[in-house]
Scaffold this motif. Structure first.
Motif, PDB file in Angstrom:
ATOM      1  N   GLU A  50       1.019  -1.441   0.041  1.00  0.00           N
ATOM      2  CA  GLU A  50       0.074  -0.024   0.062  1.00  0.00           C
ATOM      3  C   GLU A  50       0.864   1.183   0.033  1.00  0.00           C
ATOM      4  OE1 GLU A  50      -3.486   1.652  -0.830  1.00  0.00           O
ATOM      5  OE2 GLU A  50      -3.119  -0.608  -0.432  1.00  0.00           O
ATOM      6  N   VAL A  51       2.020   0.980   0.547  1.00  0.00           N
ATOM      7  CA  VAL A  51       2.862   2.234   0.845  1.00  0.00           C
ATOM      8  C   VAL A  51       3.534   2.604  -0.523  1.00  0.00           C
ATOM      9  CG1 VAL A  51       5.055   3.361   1.683  1.00  0.00           C
ATOM     10  CG2 VAL A  51       3.391   2.269   3.191  1.00  0.00           C
ATOM     11  N   GLY A  52       4.058   1.467  -1.228  1.00  0.00           N
ATOM     12  CA  GLY A  52       4.455   1.513  -2.631  1.00  0.00           C
ATOM     13  C   GLY A  52       3.434   2.011  -3.649  1.00  0.00           C
ATOM     14  N   GLU A  53       2.214   1.409  -3.346  1.00  0.00           N
ATOM     15  CA  GLU A  53       1.065   1.960  -4.392  1.00  0.00           C
ATOM     16  C   GLU A  53       1.098   3.513  -4.374  1.00  0.00           C
ATOM     17  OE1 GLU A  53      -1.551   1.360  -7.747  1.00  0.00           O
ATOM     18  OE2 GLU A  53      -0.035  -0.217  -6.752  1.00  0.00           O
ATOM     19  N   THR A  54       0.922   4.039  -3.133  1.00  0.00           N
ATOM     20  CA  THR A  54       0.889   5.300  -2.809  1.00  0.00           C
ATOM     21  C   THR A  54       1.919   6.240  -3.573  1.00  0.00           C
ATOM     22  OG1 THR A  54      -0.552   4.884  -0.706  1.00  0.00           O
ATOM     23  CG2 THR A  54       0.494   7.156  -1.129  1.00  0.00           C
ATOM     24  N   ILE A  55       3.189   5.607  -3.373  1.00  0.00           N
ATOM     25  CA  ILE A  55       4.568   6.415  -3.890  1.00  0.00           C
ATOM     26  C   ILE A  55       4.217   6.434  -5.456  1.00  0.00           C
ATOM     27  CG2 ILE A  55       7.038   6.240  -4.393  1.00  0.00           C
ATOM     28  CD1 ILE A  55       6.738   5.337  -1.298  1.00  0.00           C
ATOM     29  N   LEU A  56       3.920   5.077  -5.987  1.00  0.00           N
ATOM     30  CA  LEU A  56       3.743   4.893  -7.345  1.00  0.00           C
ATOM     31  C   LEU A  56       2.576   4.206  -7.869  1.00  0.00           C
ATOM     32  CD1 LEU A  56       7.526   3.364  -8.267  1.00  0.00           C
ATOM     33  CD2 LEU A  56       6.576   5.496  -9.085  1.00  0.00           C
ATOM     34  N   LEU A  97       5.305   4.654  11.093  1.00  0.00           N
ATOM     35  CA  LEU A  97       4.366   5.271  10.097  1.00  0.00           C
ATOM     36  C   LEU A  97       2.835   5.215  10.396  1.00  0.00           C
ATOM     37  CD1 LEU A  97       5.087   5.006   6.247  1.00  0.00           C
ATOM     38  CD2 LEU A  97       2.719   4.859   6.981  1.00  0.00           C
ATOM     39  N   ASN A  98       2.510   4.124  10.853  1.00  0.00           N
ATOM     40  CA  ASN A  98       1.190   3.796  11.496  1.00  0.00           C
ATOM     41  C   ASN A  98       0.711   4.989  12.549  1.00  0.00           C
ATOM     42  OD1 ASN A  98      -0.846   2.546  10.287  1.00  0.00           O
ATOM     43  ND2 ASN A  98      -0.358   0.715  11.278  1.00  0.00           N
ATOM     44  N   GLU A  99       1.726   4.928  13.579  1.00  0.00           N
ATOM     45  CA  GLU A  99       1.448   5.822  14.599  1.00  0.00           C
ATOM     46  C   GLU A  99       1.180   7.249  14.348  1.00  0.00           C
ATOM     47  OE1 GLU A  99       4.740   5.104  17.358  1.00  0.00           O
ATOM     48  OE2 GLU A  99       4.410   3.125  17.696  1.00  0.00           O
ATOM     49  N   ALA A 100       2.199   7.750  13.154  1.00  0.00           N
ATOM     50  CA  ALA A 100       1.980   9.209  12.959  1.00  0.00           C
ATOM     51  C   ALA A 100       0.571   9.341  12.060  1.00  0.00           C
ATOM     52  CB  ALA A 100       3.280   9.475  11.939  1.00  0.00           C
ATOM     53  N   SER A 106      -6.130  10.041  12.994  1.00  0.00           N
ATOM     54  CA  SER A 106      -6.996   9.423  13.992  1.00  0.00           C
ATOM     55  C   SER A 106      -7.567   7.948  13.247  1.00  0.00           C
ATOM     56  CB  SER A 106      -8.208  10.022  14.629  1.00  0.00           C
ATOM     57  OG  SER A 106      -7.753  11.191  15.338  1.00  0.00           O
ATOM     58  N   LYS A 107      -6.723   7.766  12.249  1.00  0.00           N
ATOM     59  CA  LYS A 107      -7.043   6.101  11.939  1.00  0.00           C
ATOM     60  C   LYS A 107      -5.582   5.407  11.202  1.00  0.00           C
ATOM     61  CE  LYS A 107      -9.415   8.471   8.213  1.00  0.00           C
ATOM     62  NZ  LYS A 107     -10.561   8.396   7.174  1.00  0.00           N
ATOM     63  N   ASP A 108      -5.832   4.154  11.168  1.00  0.00           N
ATOM     64  CA  ASP A 108      -4.403   3.550  10.608  1.00  0.00           C
ATOM     65  C   ASP A 108      -4.261   3.915   9.207  1.00  0.00           C
ATOM     66  OD1 ASP A 108      -3.927   2.136  12.663  1.00  0.00           O
ATOM     67  OD2 ASP A 108      -4.757   0.273  12.180  1.00  0.00           O
ATOM     68  N   PHE A 109      -2.960   3.718   8.626  1.00  0.00           N
ATOM     69  CA  PHE A 109      -2.576   4.319   7.247  1.00  0.00           C
ATOM     70  C   PHE A 109      -3.299   3.319   6.349  1.00  0.00           C
ATOM     71  CE2 PHE A 109      -0.043   3.513   3.356  1.00  0.00           C
ATOM     72  CZ  PHE A 109       0.270   5.062   2.980  1.00  0.00           C
ATOM     73  N   MET A 110      -3.768   2.091   6.529  1.00  0.00           N
ATOM     74  CA  MET A 110      -4.475   1.496   5.764  1.00  0.00           C
ATOM     75  C   MET A 110      -5.819   1.890   5.353  1.00  0.00           C
ATOM     76  SD  MET A 110      -2.334  -0.835   4.264  1.00  0.00           S
ATOM     77  CE  MET A 110      -3.161  -2.491   3.951  1.00  0.00           C
ATOM     78  N   LYS A 111      -6.503   2.627   6.435  1.00  0.00           N
ATOM     79  CA  LYS A 111      -7.924   3.066   6.228  1.00  0.00           C
ATOM     80  C   LYS A 111      -7.915   4.408   5.750  1.00  0.00           C
ATOM     81  CE  LYS A 111      -9.179  -0.120  10.060  1.00  0.00           C
ATOM     82  NZ  LYS A 111      -9.584  -0.108  11.222  1.00  0.00           N
ATOM     83  N   LEU A 112      -6.804   5.229   5.432  1.00  0.00           N
ATOM     84  CA  LEU A 112      -7.063   6.433   4.800  1.00  0.00           C
ATOM     85  C   LEU A 112      -7.416   6.315   3.398  1.00  0.00           C
ATOM     86  CD1 LEU A 112      -3.451   7.821   6.107  1.00  0.00           C
ATOM     87  CD2 LEU A 112      -5.515   8.122   7.267  1.00  0.00           C
ATOM     88  N   SER A 113      -7.885   7.392   2.863  1.00  0.00           N
ATOM     89  CA  SER A 113      -8.238   7.541   1.591  1.00  0.00           C
ATOM     90  C   SER A 113      -7.038   7.787   0.612  1.00  0.00           C
ATOM     91  CB  SER A 113      -9.313   8.854   1.381  1.00  0.00           C
ATOM     92  OG  SER A 113      -8.513  10.009   1.485  1.00  0.00           O
ATOM     93  N   ALA A 114      -7.216   7.706  -0.706  1.00  0.00           N
ATOM     94  CA  ALA A 114      -5.960   7.788  -1.598  1.00  0.00           C
ATOM     95  C   ALA A 114      -5.455   9.309  -1.186  1.00  0.00           C
ATOM     96  CB  ALA A 114      -6.300   7.440  -2.927  1.00  0.00           C
ATOM     97  N   GLU A 115      -6.211  10.198  -1.280  1.00  0.00           N
ATOM     98  CA  GLU A 115      -5.815  11.451  -1.035  1.00  0.00           C
ATOM     99  C   GLU A 115      -5.052  11.859   0.094  1.00  0.00           C
ATOM    100  OE1 GLU A 115      -9.049  10.976  -1.837  1.00  0.00           O
ATOM    101  OE2 GLU A 115      -8.553  11.218  -4.182  1.00  0.00           O
ATOM    102  N   GLU A 116      -5.605  11.279   1.197  1.00  0.00           N
ATOM    103  CA  GLU A 116      -4.861  11.389   2.689  1.00  0.00           C
ATOM    104  C   GLU A 116      -3.470  10.698   2.655  1.00  0.00           C
ATOM    105  OE1 GLU A 116      -8.561  11.767   5.597  1.00  0.00           O
ATOM    106  OE2 GLU A 116      -8.341   9.770   4.799  1.00  0.00           O
ATOM    107  N   LYS A 117      -3.420   9.324   1.990  1.00  0.00           N
ATOM    108  CA  LYS A 117      -2.312   8.940   2.020  1.00  0.00           C
ATOM    109  C   LYS A 117      -1.045   9.612   1.361  1.00  0.00           C
ATOM    110  CE  LYS A 117      -4.289   4.238   2.225  1.00  0.00           C
ATOM    111  NZ  LYS A 117      -4.674   3.078   1.202  1.00  0.00           N
ATOM    112  N   THR A 118      -1.419  10.174  -0.035  1.00  0.00           N
ATOM    113  CA  THR A 118      -0.700  10.994  -0.618  1.00  0.00           C
ATOM    114  C   THR A 118      -0.078  12.118  -0.063  1.00  0.00           C
ATOM    115  OG1 THR A 118      -1.775  10.162  -2.752  1.00  0.00           O
ATOM    116  CG2 THR A 118      -0.272  12.135  -2.887  1.00  0.00           C
TER     117      THR A 118
END
Length: 190
Positions: A50-56, A97-100, A106-118
């Motif tokens: 998921e981190v990789g997919e957000t980067i590329l 990364l998950n803690e940040a 107020s949610k895990d990285f995996m539960k963020l929207s694509a825009e929030e992840k970016t």
């Protein structure tokens, strides 16, 4: 020279070569074998995908980092090639990364929207760049820098990245020193 003298000299030379090579090669053997103590779970690999997919991310012209199974690539490189200190930093980085993400959204990285992840990874990338500019020699690497570098390396050296994201000629016919470039053309894979 007799046949007997020739054979004894040849056997002496071969014997010396074998003994000499053993002594030479002994210096190349490691004293101890260090096996990696790093354990990657399927959850960690999915997280790294998921981190990789957000980067590329996947685009209309090429698949993203998930298609290249970037999480599995990171697992292999970290466990087989990284020093123990960098292995620990990398695995701790997944938790950081998950803690940040939890602290900011107020949610895990995996539960963020694509825009929030970016947005989140862009800010984290800026933090890592600042850290790398000011770090002293011998200071540990930043975990996100390692994740980003492995994502880029793994993706563009994978079949998916090399053949679909880059221009690829399986068997080039000849060297051409001057090929016209149009703005927006893909870079060459090889």
């Amino acid at each position: 020279m007799t046949r007997r003298d020739a054979l004894s000299r040849v056997s002496l030379m071969l014997g010396g070569t074998i003994i000499g090579s053993e002594i030479f090669l002994y210096g190349c053997k490691p004293d101890t074998v260090q096996l990696s103590t790093v354990e990657f779970t399927p959850t960690n690999i999915a997280f790294l995908d998921e981190v990789g997919e957000t980067i590329l991310p996947t685009t209309a012209s090429s698949p993203g980092a998930k298609a290249a199974e970037i999480g599995e690539f990171m697992k292999v490189i970290v466990t087989d090639c990284y020093e123990k200190q960098d292995q620990e930093i990398f695995l701790e980085g997944i938790g950081k990364l998950n803690e940040a993400s939890n602290a900011k959204y107020s949610k895990d990285f995996m539960k963020l929207s694509a825009e929030e992840k970016t947005e989140f990874l862009t800010a984290l990338d800026q933090e890592a760049n600042e850290y790398n500019k000011t770090k002293e020699n011998g200071a540990p690497n930043h975990y996100f820098s390692m994740m980003k570098q492995l994502t880029l390396w793994g993706y563009f050296s994978s079949e998916v990245g090399a053949t679909q994201a880059l221009r690829y000629v399986e068997t080039p016919g000849r060297w051409e020193g001057c090929i016209p470039y149009e703005k927006g053309d893909k870079a060459w894979a090889i």
